[in-house]
Design an enzyme around this catalytic site. Structure first.
Site, PDB file in Angstrom:
ATOM      1  N   HIS A  64      27.470 137.717  84.038  1.00 39.04           N
ATOM      2  CA  HIS A  64      28.692 137.096  84.549  1.00 39.04           C
ATOM      3  C   HIS A  64      28.757 135.607  84.192  1.00 39.04           C
ATOM      4  CE1 HIS A  64      26.560 136.427  88.727  1.00 39.04           C
ATOM      5  NE2 HIS A  64      25.963 135.787  87.754  1.00 39.04           N
ATOM      6  N   ASN A  65      29.987 135.149  83.950  1.00 38.66           N
ATOM      7  CA  ASN A  65      30.302 133.742  83.645  1.00 38.66           C
ATOM      8  C   ASN A  65      29.818 133.292  82.270  1.00 38.66           C
ATOM      9  OD1 ASN A  65      31.020 133.855  86.368  1.00 38.66           O
ATOM     10  ND2 ASN A  65      29.207 132.735  87.044  1.00 38.66           N
TER      11      ASN A  65
END
Length: 347
Positions: A251-252
């Protein structure tokens, strides 16, 4: 020769046409009207086929080839056999790829939604888009023109897909926006929860993952790749990235334009790769790092620090490439020396 059961060939093309579409130059003495019907390796190419030489290792095979024409760097043109027309390029492999695409273009979508597909009444499917049996298009999803949605693929609620994109069999997309001309191979998972938990001995608490995955135009995502949605910021895959099979992207993560990530590599959450980074097979990058533009990470490396633009690193933990090679050499000498000592004692 490509198996005609699986690959539909176009052509023939003249040498002049191939030069135009690849950016190569026709060598002096070659006939621009020469017709080529196919592409083939140096060793097996015949008089109606086009081949190429990119690696000097195969210069001897080039000197013996029976190809009607060959793409080659100008520096190696003198090794060509008599009777082989030459296309001269400083990037022979790229020029060959463009020619091969002309002979074997990607099949166009046939258009139409199969009666065996499940299309929500509020979903929108563009003109000429093909939706195969078993595919599920959920509420609010928008699919562009000329797309191909494979068997049993799942396009989640409100997902957006640009024109000319292919989604392979059994892939699942949620919480994401996909650009145009993206190729998503079978089994890909895009947009599932990121691995985010508040760790505690009393019990781990899942942190809601409230971001999306944004995949820009002209990206390829290999079979069984998993790309987690962001926790708050979005996960971003930049324009023109090439991702091999079995890659995990946390994620990110932000991949800049033109990055290449090879099979079984993993990128932990919130790490940012600038443009045209190469991450080789089975390499791993820990979270919250910055990898500079044009950096190269060797296979099976473990990256635990930021990497400067253009830097080449290898090993685990990863260090500058020359340092890693010295470490490997020293370790080899130590092992060989210890082996000699053991042999002496045993003797």
């Amino acid at each position: 020769m490509a198996d005609p059961r699986f690959f539909r060939r176009a052509g023939p093309f003249s040498l002049a046409q191939l030069a135009s579409l690849s950016g190569a130059e026709i060598a002096p003495g070659a006939d621009p009207a020469l017709l080529l019907h196919d592409v083939a390796p140096l060793e097996s190419a015949g008089p109606e086929q086009l081949s190429f030489l990119d690696n000097r290792k195969y210069a001897d095979a080039f000197a013996r080839t029976g190809a009607g024409a060959c793409i080659v760097h100008p520096d190696l043109a003198g090794r060509a056999p008599a009777g082989t027309a030459l296309l001269l390029s400083r990037k022979p492999y790229r020029a060959y790829a463009l020619c091969a695409q002309a002979f074997y273009p990607a099949p166009a979508a046939e258009g139409g939604v199969s009666p065996g597909a499940h299309l929500h009444p509020t979903a929108r499917v563009g003109e000429g888009t093909e939706v195969a049996p078993g595919a599920v298009i959920e509420a609010g999803a928008e699919i562009g023109n000329g797309c191909r949605i494979g068997p049993n693929a799942v396009i989640g609620r409100n997902v957006r897909i640009g024109d000319g994109t292919t989604v392979g069999a059994c892939a699942s997309l949620s919480h994401c926006e996909i650009g145009s001309r993206v190729v998503i191979y079978p089994g890909v998972r895009i947009g599932q929860d990121g691995f985010g938990f508040a760790m505690d001995v009393a019990g781990h608490v899942r942190v809601p993952q409230l971001g999306r995955v944004l995949v820009e135009d002209d990206v390829e995502i290999g079979a069984n790749v998993t790309i987690d949605r962001g926790a708050g910021p979005d996960t971003v895959i930049g324009r023109g990235c090439m991702i091999d099979n079995l890659v995990q992207i946390g994620h990110n993560v932000h991949l800049g334009p033109g990055c290449v990530v090879v099979a079984q590599a993993g990128i932990s959450g919130s790490t940012k790769l600038d443009h045209h980074v190469i991450l080789a097979a089975q390499a791993g990058i820990t979270g919250h790092l910055k990898i500079g533009a044009g950096a190269r990470i060797a296979a099976q490396s473990g990256v635990m620090r930021d990497v400067a633009p253009g830097e080449q690193v290898g090993g685990s933990p990863a260090v500058p490439m020359r340092q890693w090679l010295r470490q490997v050499a020293v370790l080899g000498r130590l092992v060989r020396g210890r082996g000699d000592e053991d042999n002496g004692r045993n003797g």
